[in-house]
Design a protein around this motif. Structure first.
Motif, short mmCIF file in Angstrom:
data_model
loop_
_atom_site.label_atom_id
_atom_site.label_comp_id
_atom_site.label_asym_id
_atom_site.label_seq_id
_atom_site.Cartn_x
_atom_site.Cartn_y
_atom_site.Cartn_z
N GLY B 205 42.62 35.79 29.39
CA GLY B 205 43.85 35.83 30.17
C GLY B 205 43.53 36.46 31.52
N THR B 206 44.50 37.12 32.08
CA THR B 206 44.32 37.73 33.40
C THR B 206 44.47 39.23 33.28
N ASP B 207 43.52 39.93 33.79
CA ASP B 207 43.62 41.38 33.83
C ASP B 207 44.74 41.75 34.80
N CYS B 209 44.91 44.20 36.45
CA CYS B 209 44.23 44.76 37.61
C CYS B 209 43.14 43.78 38.05
N ALA B 210 43.44 43.03 39.08
CA ALA B 210 42.50 41.99 39.53
C ALA B 210 41.21 42.61 40.03
N THR B 211 41.32 43.78 40.65
CA THR B 211 40.11 44.45 41.15
C THR B 211 39.16 44.77 40.01
N ARG B 212 39.75 45.22 38.90
CA ARG B 212 38.90 45.56 37.75
C ARG B 212 38.27 44.31 37.17
N GLU B 213 39.04 43.26 37.12
CA GLU B 213 38.49 42.02 36.57
C GLU B 213 37.31 41.55 37.42
N ALA B 214 37.47 41.66 38.74
CA ALA B 214 36.38 41.25 39.62
C ALA B 214 35.15 42.11 39.39
N ALA B 215 35.41 43.38 39.10
CA ALA B 215 34.28 44.30 38.92
C ALA B 215 33.63 44.14 37.56
N LEU B 216 34.42 43.78 36.54
CA LEU B 216 33.91 43.80 35.17
C LEU B 216 33.31 42.47 34.72
N ALA B 217 33.97 41.41 35.05
CA ALA B 217 33.58 40.12 34.47
C ALA B 217 32.18 39.72 34.94
N GLY B 218 31.44 39.14 34.00
CA GLY B 218 30.10 38.68 34.35
C GLY B 218 29.02 39.40 33.58
N PRO B 219 27.78 39.25 34.02
CA PRO B 219 26.64 39.78 33.28
C PRO B 219 26.37 41.26 33.56
N TRP B 220 25.88 41.93 32.55
CA TRP B 220 25.48 43.34 32.68
C TRP B 220 24.16 43.53 31.94
N ALA B 221 23.35 44.42 32.47
CA ALA B 221 22.09 44.76 31.80
C ALA B 221 22.10 46.24 31.45
#
Lengths: 179, 448
Positions: B205-207, B209-221
């Motif tokens: 769905g949609t967070d 907090c769009a800023t958080r979604e931009a920061a969180l979504a995607g790959p992490w190591a």
């Protein structure tokens, strides 16, 4: 809002019981009554206003979750302050900040009867302490905790707290030029 | 028994300064109801969290009399420390936020547990292959109830975090940040790859907090190996120290692994000291029964107090090495110390010696603290000047000491002590709690 939630007098036990039952107004009254102490200890341990705000909010969450475990309502204040101190310690460590240098220079924040230079010295001195040591000093001087209570809050023995506090005060004595 | 309140002018001055220093924080206005609501929401979302922050005071009444009356012998005072004895959203914190409706799926029906331990790491955005403007990275920290994300570790925005399913996280903002209001909800699916060292977060769905979604979504190591565990309550299982090296080898540190049942917590995991704390739930009306296991690399025998000594940091006993036999022999010969006969033990394949120590009840020697005389006898100090926990004996505070020869003239001390004064029977119970953990220890020597 603050006034409205602290206006009524009600036995603390009853307020706590209602808060445990999910009454947000009851919990708000606890928040209102103890925010000052929570904010002070969180800031003292973190030394950073923003982190302290987060720590205090996190502490209120922990406090609410564990409120039913508080057996003695008279111990609410030290119980809450212990949580705030621990949350602040945790957050200060996780932030890897040791910025206990924050001093407000606004008029309302400026103590009327205290030497501002001494406050800067204090902030510098605190900046050289780790969060646990700041918690020890803070719980003692903000919370008025006895060593056993500090030990209970921080996972130390009472004796250890006494000795550590003694040493911390000696350090502060040097740092504050009180030798 | 209450402690005497100080009349020391310096302490009074410190109290004034501390009050002045914290006045702005204490005077900061809040919306109590908003704070309350945010706390209740967050607590419900992480109700199953196993965090025990504040547990030292929470849920158990500390009996001041018992504590103050006793002088317990083993003290953890962190990296720089010493033990002696003494005589007896909608947060309203910060700017008032506006109510924020979340467009994310409601977690209410499924937010059921703490963040899985496999995620308890510092994560970092994988660096791009080619240098350029995209080199900037970001960090993500996950603990069992908290998520922090930001451009660096020291500038993270925090959210409460909870698991809402086997691969789902629910995050709730705990502070107002740019684009994010307290209480904003987001739901994410996480997928681990490899040995759990790579993770992909995908918003469901949609967070809010769009800023958080931009920061969180995607790959992490994963950026920390092995995971830091200091301060965490441990789930039953086997763990390895991340800082403590029983072999005190700075170049290629060794490690210690240990197995704990429920109820243990890491209090310290520094290079020369590792401390486990057992904090069982107290029964109503009963005192807490904390047990500590201290592990000290390369301990030194502390010198006994001389008459008229002022309490302070321990000093080394002259002419005594860190060797097991030297320390045991010196302790057994020390006036005022009652020691059981040494027993040979094997810890993790290394030979050692076990003795239980307590103070002779007739012993009156000690040192002088600002508030009066202190009865006790120094036993061990940590390696290096003023570092590591130190160990001493005090009235009604027996300790179990195990000294392990880890080779090349190096020694590791294991100390079991209670947080409260104890009878021998009570101490026996504490030792029984601690010994299975000690018997589980495995030492992993440095590997060049």
């Amino acid at each position: 809002m603050i006034d409205s939630v602290i206006a009524e007098a009600e036995p603390q036990r009853s307020i706590i019981e209602r808060a445990i039952a999910g009454d947000e107004m009851a919990f708000a009254r606890i928040v209102a009554a103890h925010h000052g102490d929570m904010a002070r200890i969180a800031f003292f341990v973190c030394g950073d206003a923003d982190i302290a705000e987060e720590a205090e909010q996190a502490a209120w969450s922990v406090a609410y979750r564990r409120l039913k475990e508080l057996r003695d309502p008279d111990r609410l204040r030290p119980w809450l302050m212990s949580i705030a101190a621990n949350e602040a310690r945790q957050m200060a460590r996780s932030q890897r900040r040791r910025t206990v240098r924050e001093l407000s220079v606004t008029d309302h924040a400026r103590p009327r009867d205290t030497d501002h230079a001494a406050l800067i010295d204090l902030a510098d001195a605190l900046g050289r302490l780790d969060p646990r040591d700041r918690a020890i000093v803070g719980l003692r001087f903000i919370g008025g905790f006895e060593s056993a209570e500090i030990g209970g809050a921080l996972g130390m023995t009472a004796t250890g707290v006494r000795v550590r506090l003694h040493r911390l005060l000696e350090r502060l004595r040097k740092d504050l030029g009180d030798e | 028994m209450s402690e005497q309140k100080t009349t020391d002018p310096f302490e009074a001055r410190v109290a004034d300064l501390v009050r002045a220093y914290t006045d702005p924080a204490g005077a900061r206005p809040i919306d109590s109801l908003a704070v309350s609501r945010a706390a209740m929401t967050s607590a419900r979302a992480s109700r199953w969290s196993t965090r025990r922050l504040g547990a030292g005071a929470a849920g158990r009444r500390v009996d001041g009399g018992r504590w103050a009356a006793a002088a317990v012998a083993v003290v953890l005072v962190g990296v720089v420390g010493v033990a002696v004895w003494s005589r007896p959203s909608n947060s309203g914190i910060g700017p008032t936020p506006s109510a924020s409706a979340s467009s994310a799926p409601s977690p209410a029906a499924s937010a059921v547990g703490p963040v899985p331990e496999v995620l308890h790491h510092l994560w970092q955005r994988p660096l791009p292959v080619a240098p350029g403007p995209a080199w900037a990275t970001a960090f993500l920290v996950l603990t069992d109830g908290l998520l922090g994300v930001g451009p660096d570790v020291g500038a993270a925005s925090h959210s409460a975090a909870a698991a809402a399913g086997p691969e789902t996280l629910v995050v709730t903002a705990t502070a107002d940040t740019t684009g994010c209001a307290v209480g904003d909800l987001g739901v994410y699916r996480f997928a681990l790859e490899g040995k759990g060292t790579f993770m992909t977060l995908t918003a469901i769905g949609t967070d809010a907090c769009a800023t958080r979604e931009a920061a969180l979504a995607g790959p992490w190591a994963q950026a920390d190996l092995p995971p830091p565990n200091e301060g965490l309550t441990l789930s039953p299982g086997t763990y390895q120290t991340t800082g403590f090296d029983p072999f005190t080898d700075d170049a290629t540190p060794g490690r210690l692994s240990y197995t704990v049942p429920a109820g243990w917590k890491v209090k310290e995991d520094a290079s020369t000291a590792f401390v486990l704390h057992h904090l069982p739930d107290a029964l109503p009306g009963q005192p807490a029964t904390d047990t500590f296991i201290f592990m000290i690399a390369q301990p030194r025998l502390a010198a006994a107090f001389e008459e008229g000594a002022v309490c302070g940091e321990f000093v080394d006993a002259p002419g005594v090495t860190s060797g097991v036999d030297d320390i045991v022999g010196a302790l057994r010969a020390r006036p005022g110390v009652i020691a059981t006969p040494p027993t040979a033990v094997t810890i993790g394949g290394y030979e050692g010696t076990l003795i239980d120590l307590r103070l002779d009840p007739s012993w009156t020697g000690g040192c002088t603290a600002p508030d009066g005389p202190v009865v006790g006898i120094p036993i061990l100090s940590g390696p290096g000047s003023g570092s590591g926990p130190s160990v001493g004996l005090a009235p009604n505070a027996p300790v179990r000491l195990i000294l392990v020869d880890v080779g090349d003239g190096r020694t590791m001390a294991i100390v079991v002590a209670c947080a409260e004064p104890s009878t021998l029977a009570f101490f026996d119970a504490q030792v029984a709690t601690a010994m299975p953990v000690i018997e589980s220890l495995e030492l992993h020597p440095p590997t060049p």
